[in-house]
Design an enzyme around this catalytic site. Structure first.
Site, short mmCIF file in Angstrom:
data_model
loop_
_atom_site.label_atom_id
_atom_site.label_comp_id
_atom_site.label_asym_id
_atom_site.label_seq_id
_atom_site.Cartn_x
_atom_site.Cartn_y
_atom_site.Cartn_z
N CYS A 1 0.67 -0.99 -0.08
CA CYS A 1 0.03 0.29 0.13
C CYS A 1 0.91 1.15 -0.04
CB CYS A 1 -1.07 -0.06 1.20
SG CYS A 1 -2.20 1.59 1.01
N CYS B 1 -5.56 1.88 -5.25
CA CYS B 1 -5.21 2.65 -4.08
C CYS B 1 -6.09 3.43 -3.47
CB CYS B 1 -3.83 3.07 -4.00
SG CYS B 1 -3.08 3.98 -2.54
#
Ligand code: UQ1
Length: 444
Positions: A193, A372
């Protein structure tokens, strides 16, 4: 020993019998994280859908962890919007009774012999192997960090990248009165991430502004830009500047000295390359560098960096045809997120199950889809979605500009995704955007 000889009416007995190491399973899955559980269930379900059900214990999941965490939730925890316990389940409760659970970690691969070596030295035999073992967080590459994270109230340093410290990040933010600079770091290189380090800067800033606490923040990143996709990078840089958050690029955290509240950085590019810079902080959110697991790096399945060396389209290993990999431990050159796994799992499943049934690998191709969801403040989120080549692949892009944060995406990520993850994705019934929209409504 195969559990398949046991009567199907006693799945718990089957589980018990197949839990001992030294057994043989048709499909061994390394890792009970997002990728391992989703893949195991999709593989099992694919057989079942064809009326060709796998026997109990034919699929085994190898993982010593007691718990499974919804890791995308840790930014939400660090922002004070959820309790970390709400994103944790006992791992055993997520493993289907049709699977064997080997509660040990793997420690090596012997693909020539179709064997996995377990932590206790015993070996497990497989016909097909799926590696979804995750990523290693290299805390020790930042001098002083492990000690600082163990005592956040004194060091004023935390990180949302572990279960233990995610809630401490929020404690520090909530108690900060603006005495000193708030520094948020991102290391050079691959992290899971890659948006999370800056999300913490935005969410903390948003809280301090709402509580009228005067804080100045700086985002210090080892990377050359805000984000790997230029379109979103530009938007994020403008958002950051509008909030009055400073940024320094190509600047990598290498040491923390909590006694003096000093962070030491190394400049990675430009005229000052190699130079060390010291910065005083009032509060520090640290993101350690990450990389492949040491034991995988040393194994015959690794590429030159240490990731499991798979074809970026088929997810099949480049040398061993009965080995596949997805998620963080794979060499797939895309951003490491749960959303990426929603794109990878159906491809892996189709190609592996086709190989099992016909002797030839299937022809599904992964396009690198990943997403994301970037929290840019309370009530706002920018939804980055892209594929290989840093090309946008947006679910909602034809209706709205996804590089402009909005409230709908915020609630989608904060309220809908955690539920979809536990109730559908881990069970193999979630296909990311394709769950919500039929393929004809999606960009190719
Ligand atoms: C997704 O499928 C997913 O899995 C549960 C996430 O979890 C973290 C996500 O953040 C995103 C963005 C997706 C993609 C799905 C849609 C509907 C855009």
């Amino acid at each position: 020993m195969s559990a398949s000889i046991l009567p199907k009416t006693f799945p718990s007995l089957a589980r018990l019998a197949s839990s001992s190491a030294g057994g043989k399973h048709k499909v061994v899955v390394i890792g009970g994280g997002a990728g391992g559980l989703a893949a195991a269930n999709q593989i099992y379900n694919a057989f079942k859908a064809q009326g060709n059900t796998l026997a109990d214990g034919d699929v085994a999941i190898v993982d010593a962890n007691q718990n499974h965490d919804y890791q995308p939730g840790w930014t939400i925890v660090g922002s004070g919007l959820a309790a970390k316990e709400s994103y944790r389940r006992p791992l055993a409760s997520l493993i289907s009774p049709n699977f064997a659970h080997i509660p040990q970690n793997a420690s090596g691969f012997e693909p020539g012999a179709n064997q996995v070596v377990l932590a206790d030295g015993s070996k497990l035999n497989y016909d097909y192997l799926v590696v979804a073992a995750g990523i290693q967080i290299n805390f020790d590459k930042i001098k002083g960090l492990s000690g600082a994270l163990a005592d956040p109230s004194k060091s004023k340093i935390s990180s949302i990248y572990t279960y233990e410290t995610a809630d401490k990040a929020w404690d520090l933010v909530q108690n900060f009165k603006g005495d000193g600079e708030a520094i948020f770091t991102q290391p050079f290189g691959v992290v899971k991430c890659a948006g999370a380090p800056q999300k913490m800067a935005y969410m903390s800033d948003s809280y301090w502004k709402s509580a009228n606490v005067p804080v100045h923040s700086t985002f210090v990143t080892g990377m050359p830009s805000m984000f790997a996709v230029p379109h979103y990078s530009k938007a994020l840089d403008a958002i950051r500047q509008k909030k009055g958050i400073d940024a320094e690029f190509n600047t990598n955290l290498v040491e923390v000295r909590p006694d003096d509240k000093v962070a030491v950085f190394e400049v990675l590019a430009g005229d000052n390359k190699g130079k060390k810079i010291e910065k005083e902080y009032g509060i520090l959110h640290a993101v350690p560098p990450m990389g492949p697991l040491d034991w995988i790096k040393k194994s015959p399945l690794a590429d030159s960096v240490g990731w499991v060396d798979v074809d970026q389209g088929t997810l099949q290993h480049k040398k061993y045809e009965n080995v596949f990999s997805l998620g963080d431990s794979s060499s797939l050159p895309t951003s490491k997120t749960a959303a990426a796994i929603t794109g990878q799992t159906p491809v892996l499943t189709h190609n592996l199950v086709t190989l099992m049934e016909t002797g030839k690998v299937g022809n599904a191709i992964y396009d690198g889809y990943t997403s994301c969801p970037l929290f840019t403040g309370r009530g706002e989120l920018l939804l980055a979605e892209f594929k290989y080549g840093a090309q946008r692949k947006e679910t909602f892009g034809r209706f709205i500009d996804q590089s402009v944060p909005n409230r709908l995406f915020y609630h989608l990520t904060k309220d809908v995704m955690p539920k979809a993850y536990f109730s559908r994705m881990l069970k193999g019934n979630w296909y990311g955007p394709r769950t919500v929209f039929p393929p004809q409504f999606l960009p190719s």
